[in-house]
Design a protein around this motif. Structure first.
Motif, PDB file in Angstrom:
ATOM      1  N   VAL A   7      45.879  53.385  49.289  1.00 48.89           N
ATOM      2  CA  VAL A   7      45.424  51.989  49.344  1.00 48.89           C
ATOM      3  C   VAL A   7      45.821  51.249  48.066  1.00 48.89           C
ATOM      4  N   ALA A   8      46.317  50.034  48.240  1.00 48.45           N
ATOM      5  CA  ALA A   8      46.516  49.111  47.118  1.00 48.45           C
ATOM      6  C   ALA A   8      45.557  47.947  47.288  1.00 48.45           C
ATOM      7  N   VAL A   9      45.001  47.477  46.177  1.00 43.44           N
ATOM      8  CA  VAL A   9      44.116  46.312  46.178  1.00 43.44           C
ATOM      9  C   VAL A   9      44.816  45.195  45.416  1.00 43.44           C
ATOM     10  N   VAL A  10      44.986  44.059  46.086  1.00 45.38           N
ATOM     11  CA  VAL A  10      45.597  42.896  45.449  1.00 45.38           C
ATOM     12  C   VAL A  10      44.518  41.831  45.291  1.00 45.38           C
ATOM     13  N   PHE A  11      44.313  41.382  44.071  1.00 45.89           N
ATOM     14  CA  PHE A  11      43.289  40.386  43.769  1.00 45.89           C
ATOM     15  C   PHE A  11      43.853  38.972  43.915  1.00 45.89           C
ATOM     16  N   GLY A  12      43.042  38.078  44.463  1.00 42.21           N
ATOM     17  CA  GLY A  12      43.463  36.700  44.630  1.00 42.21           C
ATOM     18  C   GLY A  12      43.717  36.018  43.292  1.00 42.21           C
TER      19      GLY A  12
END
Length: 233
Positions: free
Chosen positions: A63-68
């Motif tokens: 999983v990758a998490v991309v922050f706004g």
């Protein structure tokens, strides 16, 4: 009959101590204040020091998490686009399987996660491999929700260099083991503003990590990440 004009209150200048002992104590107080102000930033650097990577050497993670990072006329800002480009690159290289996009959707006319999803699909990430968190109002909320709502235990976090240490430190406090990828960005006014802002944000981050408040909106658990991983398998 004219009433007399009220006198403006006279502001008194702070008096500096005149004795050497008083001056020494003032200097010591200022130095102590500076040290206390820098402690949160030092904590972030220590916690995230060995967890920073690039898109070329980050370990393979599901999983990758991309922050706004803001929208411009409904489209990802240049800073956000750079983050999404990094996530798309990792997906194309089979370094990640699912992207969790987390951002602000607090009003109808502002929807970061859907704009992020549309951008990723245009750049080769299948829609079924993207999961949206619509209540990622700040970094702490995004990290806590990744763990408690979406069941993410390990992740690659993607943001700009000036923010990525805070993201890694807060996700660790929330229970998410992570590596951070700080993407390149132009050193423009926004970049310098972000760097200065991080000094202040570090204090809030330290308090969040210490007291672990609930996010602004928690809500029920969502199986989106688990489903996407099963589909990927």
């Amino acid at each position: 009959m004219r009433l007399p004009m009220p006198r403006r209150p006279r502001l008194r200048r702070p008096r500096l101590p005149r004795t050497r002992t008083g001056q020494r104590r003032l200097v010591q107080a200022v130095m102590a204040g500076c040290v206390l102000a820098l402690l949160p930033a030092t904590w972030m650097y220590v916690v995230a020091g060995d967890r920073l990577r690039t898109t070329a050497d980050v370990p393979r993670t599901e999983v990758a998490v991309v922050f706004g990072a803001g929208l411009w006329e409904g489209e990802p800002s240049p800073y956000l686009a750079h983050r999404l480009d990094a996530a798309a690159k990792l997906y194309r290289e089979d370094r990640i399987e699912v992207v969790l996009v987390t951002g602000d959707n607090s009003r109808e006319d502002y929807d970061e996660p859907d704009a992020m999803r549309a951008y990723l699909t245009r750049h080769g990430v299948p829609d079924g491999r993207i999961v949206s968190d619509y209540a990622g109002f700040d970094t702490w909320d995004s990290c806590v929700r990744a763990k408690k709502i979406f069941g993410v235990d390990r992740a690659v976090l993607i943001s700009q260099g000036f923010h990525i240490r805070r993201a890694v430190a807060l996700c660790r406090a929330a229970g998410v083991t992570s590596y951070g990828v700080g993407v390149d960005a132009r050193h423009d006014a926004t970049w310098y503003y972000g760097g200065v802002r991080e000094i202040v944000a570090a204090g809030k981050a330290a308090l969040d990590a210490a007291f672990r408040p609930d996010p602004r909106f928690l809500g029920p658990q969502e199986p989106g990440v688990e489903r996407a991983l099963k589909a990927a398998g």
